[in-house]
Scaffold this active site. Structure first.
Site, PDB file in Angstrom:
ATOM      1  N   GLY A 170       0.827  -1.202   0.000  1.00 51.30           N
ATOM      2  CA  GLY A 170       0.000   0.000   0.000  1.00 51.30           C
ATOM      3  C   GLY A 170       0.856   1.244   0.000  1.00 51.30           C
ATOM      4  O   GLY A 170       1.858   1.321   0.715  1.00 51.30           O
ATOM      5  N   GLY A 219      -0.733   4.639  -0.095  1.00 52.30           N
ATOM      6  CA  GLY A 219      -1.708   5.727  -0.083  1.00 52.30           C
ATOM      7  C   GLY A 219      -1.259   6.832   0.858  1.00 52.30           C
ATOM      8  O   GLY A 219      -0.093   7.224   0.856  1.00 52.30           O
ATOM      9  N   VAL A 220      -2.186   7.298   1.679  1.00 52.92           N
ATOM     10  CA  VAL A 220      -1.886   8.420   2.581  1.00 52.92           C
ATOM     11  C   VAL A 220      -0.720   8.078   3.515  1.00 52.92           C
ATOM     12  O   VAL A 220       0.266   8.813   3.594  1.00 52.92           O
ATOM     13  CB  VAL A 220      -3.149   8.789   3.403  1.00 52.92           C
ATOM     14  CG1 VAL A 220      -2.822   9.842   4.439  1.00 52.92           C
ATOM     15  CG2 VAL A 220      -4.254   9.292   2.473  1.00 52.92           C
ATOM     16  N   VAL A 221      -0.825   6.950   4.219  1.00 53.15           N
ATOM     17  CA  VAL A 221       0.230   6.582   5.170  1.00 53.15           C
ATOM     18  C   VAL A 221       1.473   6.093   4.435  1.00 53.15           C
ATOM     19  O   VAL A 221       2.600   6.520   4.718  1.00 53.15           O
ATOM     20  CB  VAL A 221      -0.267   5.500   6.160  1.00 53.15           C
ATOM     21  CG1 VAL A 221       0.854   5.079   7.104  1.00 53.15           C
ATOM     22  CG2 VAL A 221      -1.471   6.011   6.955  1.00 53.15           C
ATOM     23  N   GLY A 222       1.269   5.204   3.457  1.00 47.70           N
ATOM     24  CA  GLY A 222       2.401   4.609   2.750  1.00 47.70           C
ATOM     25  C   GLY A 222       3.288   5.632   2.071  1.00 47.70           C
ATOM     26  O   GLY A 222       4.522   5.539   2.115  1.00 47.70           O
ATOM     27  N   GLY A 235      -2.399   7.910  15.487  1.00 46.47           N
ATOM     28  CA  GLY A 235      -1.478   8.549  14.539  1.00 46.47           C
ATOM     29  C   GLY A 235      -0.073   8.633  15.104  1.00 46.47           C
ATOM     30  O   GLY A 235       0.536   7.623  15.437  1.00 46.47           O
ATOM     31  N   GLY A 280     -11.708  16.364   3.263  1.00 49.67           N
ATOM     32  CA  GLY A 280     -10.958  15.115   3.332  1.00 49.67           C
ATOM     33  C   GLY A 280     -10.768  14.601   4.750  1.00 49.67           C
ATOM     34  O   GLY A 280     -10.022  13.661   4.991  1.00 49.67           O
ATOM     35  N   GLU A 330     -14.594  10.293   5.497  1.00 50.36           N
ATOM     36  CA  GLU A 330     -14.678   9.488   4.280  1.00 50.36           C
ATOM     37  C   GLU A 330     -16.062   9.577   3.657  1.00 50.36           C
ATOM     38  O   GLU A 330     -17.008  10.047   4.281  1.00 50.36           O
ATOM     39  CB  GLU A 330     -14.338   8.031   4.629  1.00 50.36           C
ATOM     40  CG  GLU A 330     -12.929   7.951   5.200  1.00 50.36           C
ATOM     41  CD  GLU A 330     -12.446   6.525   5.364  1.00 50.36           C
ATOM     42  OE1 GLU A 330     -12.681   5.719   4.446  1.00 50.36           O
ATOM     43  OE2 GLU A 330     -11.828   6.230   6.393  1.00 50.36           O
ATOM     44  N   LYS A 355      -9.729   0.976  18.021  1.00 48.80           N
ATOM     45  CA  LYS A 355      -8.519   1.435  18.700  1.00 48.80           C
ATOM     46  C   LYS A 355      -8.548   1.106  20.184  1.00 48.80           C
ATOM     47  O   LYS A 355      -7.500   0.872  20.790  1.00 48.80           O
ATOM     48  CB  LYS A 355      -8.346   2.931  18.465  1.00 48.80           C
ATOM     49  CG  LYS A 355      -8.047   3.249  16.988  1.00 48.80           C
ATOM     50  CD  LYS A 355      -8.176   4.729  16.695  1.00 48.80           C
ATOM     51  CE  LYS A 355      -7.942   5.039  15.226  1.00 48.80           C
ATOM     52  NZ  LYS A 355      -8.337   6.435  14.897  1.00 48.80           N
TER      53      LYS A 355
END
Lengths: 381, 381
Positions: A8, A10-13, A123, A176, A179, A194
């Site tokens: 992946g 995306g945002v984190v990757g 995060g 953003g 979702e 979590k």
């Protein structure tokens, strides 16, 4: 040198890729990202990109796999394959991990590798690391916090502006912060995931997310904030876990908190996570609870723990013995069927009522009985 | 098994003794407290007590020395002797360490041992550990926080009650929150010491405490809080360090902060410490900033880092290149000589004035020129 493969981007990757590629420190430069699974290789893209997961999972040179695809499948199966192949895994995927933790920790333990999840909760907040640190000295007795940035953004916007939930949700989606299908966030499911991960780190036990009593903010209205404000309060969505002599309680619920409290001071999409233990007492950690770089920072911290040998081997995670009966509170309830709460009502609160202290189980039973789809409930802190 | 000797058994030391003796975890049980320097051995007291420091410092079986005597001497000389004798040292003594750090880190480095100070700054807050963690990935660019619990107690009491400084100080002394000679706390010196220690961990450089521009709260009055309150603000004593391309600025000063901010939410004798770095962004840690058990918890965390081999060897600490010229702000000044500020005054603020944005150096020059012993100054955040 430690070779890292990633699932992946995306945002984190993409944040992980940036931090590892820039390698600003000596330790950071020793982590080499060699292969990255993406959905589709576009033109002129990174030579490390592949559309085939096995290019990462079967590569004998890759020591550690970072999973930041999101979603339960195929991410879960890929993580299983990585662990079974003797690779440690670092994941930011709370939904997948909360769902499959029992199986995955067993697998990691069987193959003597690590499964780390700092980035899956809070995060950039070094939450898992600090729970682990406390546990070197004493058991964590309980934790509580604002676990979800999307709902916190919505709540702090409603607090400021007197705006309606639907309008603020739309705005958050536009920015953003929420979702397209916001259900997991606004129904409290993301926070509950979590809480499950935090219970694993804090108490060393696993529960399915369905065992966390969860109330969301889908039916919150401007009138709830108006009443709160007129009483020096505001509203935050809290998650909690408590350990009472090896039985565990866990819940997610909107809470009415004092306007000058720590929780109230956490606005926008920040998170704050608070632990309680005997000698350290109360310890609070606040930071952006999401976002590409803070979350990626947490992934890289896990990689550095592995590289420096301080990432603990995974242990088989025993099932939690749940006992919600000790959870009590005074609850704010707005419903079209207030009669269900008549015998436990303490006072009126605008369009809602506040109960005397009752058990959470009693609240849940009455909520079911009220059969009001639009009921909104919160706890008075 | 690691054998620990301790110098001092007062507020912090007795907490360390309790945690080590109770040994609630496997790792904790491996730390054995074998000898304790006390001022006077009373009747029926612990067999490990001694009145002779060399019983600790010269004992070849002792691996690590915990120093929690307080005061610069003889604590500083004892720590020197321990380090020179090849023993690592864990200290909670910020005043001694801020004074002698350059010499002590050089000595530790020369003898290849560790000098750890988690407990010297922020009580139970895992501040040093988390700065160190961030530095694995990127430089810390700046930090800020409420470093002193005594003044925070005084300020939050004045905020609540409209009380006068002298009355609240007396109350704090009665409750044991302030010392008989409160100068170090109320003049900001204790906070400045902790800023020095934080600069060492965050930026890897040393400065004498005199290089930290320091304004205290000795001359704060109820009228300052009244003005703050009427503008939706409150007052907190903040310490700050900033690293601009290898030059460092550092100051301690009362700050006017929004009533719903994180700083405002920290009341009583709690501390909050906030770091800033590129990818993690803003990260905040809050906990009781003092107290026997939280501070002792931090000492034991350092011992466990040593035991697990993750306590980094001490490095020689280069002197900081100080540059305060970049520090600017709008400052609140209450003085009998307001004329000195006439050309930079932006507005009146009750009995005080607020300047337009000027440099901290300009403020300091004007404060000197005003020659008003009872001048009170703060920064508008």
């Amino acid at each position: 040198m430690m070779k890292v493969g990633m699932l992946g981007c995306g945002v984190v990757g993409s944040g992980v890729k940036k931090i590892l590629d820039e390698g600003k420190t000596e330790a950071g430069s020793d982590l080499q990202l060699t292969r990255i699974l993406v959905k589709e290789i576009g033109e002129g893209m990174d030579v490390r990109f592949t559309e085939c997961a096995d290019d990462v999972l079967d590569d004998p040179d890759i020591d550690v796999v970072v999973e930041c695809m999101g979603g339960i499948e195929p991410a879960g199966s890929f993580v299983e394959k990585a662990l079974a192949g003797g690779k440690s895994v670092v994941t930011s995927n709370k939904k997948m991990l909360a769902e499959k933790a029992a199986r995955l920790y067993a697998l990691a333990s069987e193959h003597d590798v690590c499964l780390l999840d700092e980035a899956a909760c809070g995060g950039g907040i070094p939450w898992m690391a600090n729970l682990k640190r406390i546990a070197r000295i004493e058991p964590v007795s309980s934790f509580q916090g604002i676990f979800n940035g999307t709902t916190n953004y919505i709540l702090s916007r409603m607090e400021m502006g007197g705006a309606d939930f639907q309008d603020v949700l739309k705005e958050a989606q536009k920015l953003g912060y929420a979702e397209r299908d916001p259900s997991d966030d606004i129904d409290g499911v993301d926070a509950a995931n979590k809480v499950v991960l935090s219970c694993m780190q804090a108490f060393g036990v696993y529960m399915p997310v369905s065992a966390v009593e969860t109330f969301g903010i889908r039916h919150i209205q401007a009138c709830d904030f108006a009443w709160a404000k007129s009483h020096g309060l505001t509203i935050r969505l809290l998650g909690t876990g408590e350990n009472h002599n090896h039985t565990v309680s866990a819940w997610v619920m909107p809470a009415f908190v004092k306007a000058d409290s720590l929780y109230a001071s956490i606005s926008a999409n920040d998170n704050v996570l608070v632990s309680h233990s005997e000698t350290l007492g109360t310890s609070a950690f606040a930071a952006p609870g999401a976002g590409s770089l803070p979350t990626a920072h947490a992934v890289v911290q896990d990689l550095l723990d592995l590289y420096e040998g301080s990432g603990a081997r995974a242990a088989v995670m025993p099932a939690a013995v749940m006992d919600q009966s000790s959870v009590k509170g005074r609850y704010y309830v707005r419903t079209v069927n207030p009669a269900v709460f008549d015998d436990v009502k303490q006072e009126d609160a605008g369009d809602a009522l506040i109960t005397r202290e009752i058990s959470l189980m009693d609240l849940c039973a009455r909520v079911q009985k009220a059969a009001d789809e639009k009921l909104f409930a919160g706890v008075m802190l």
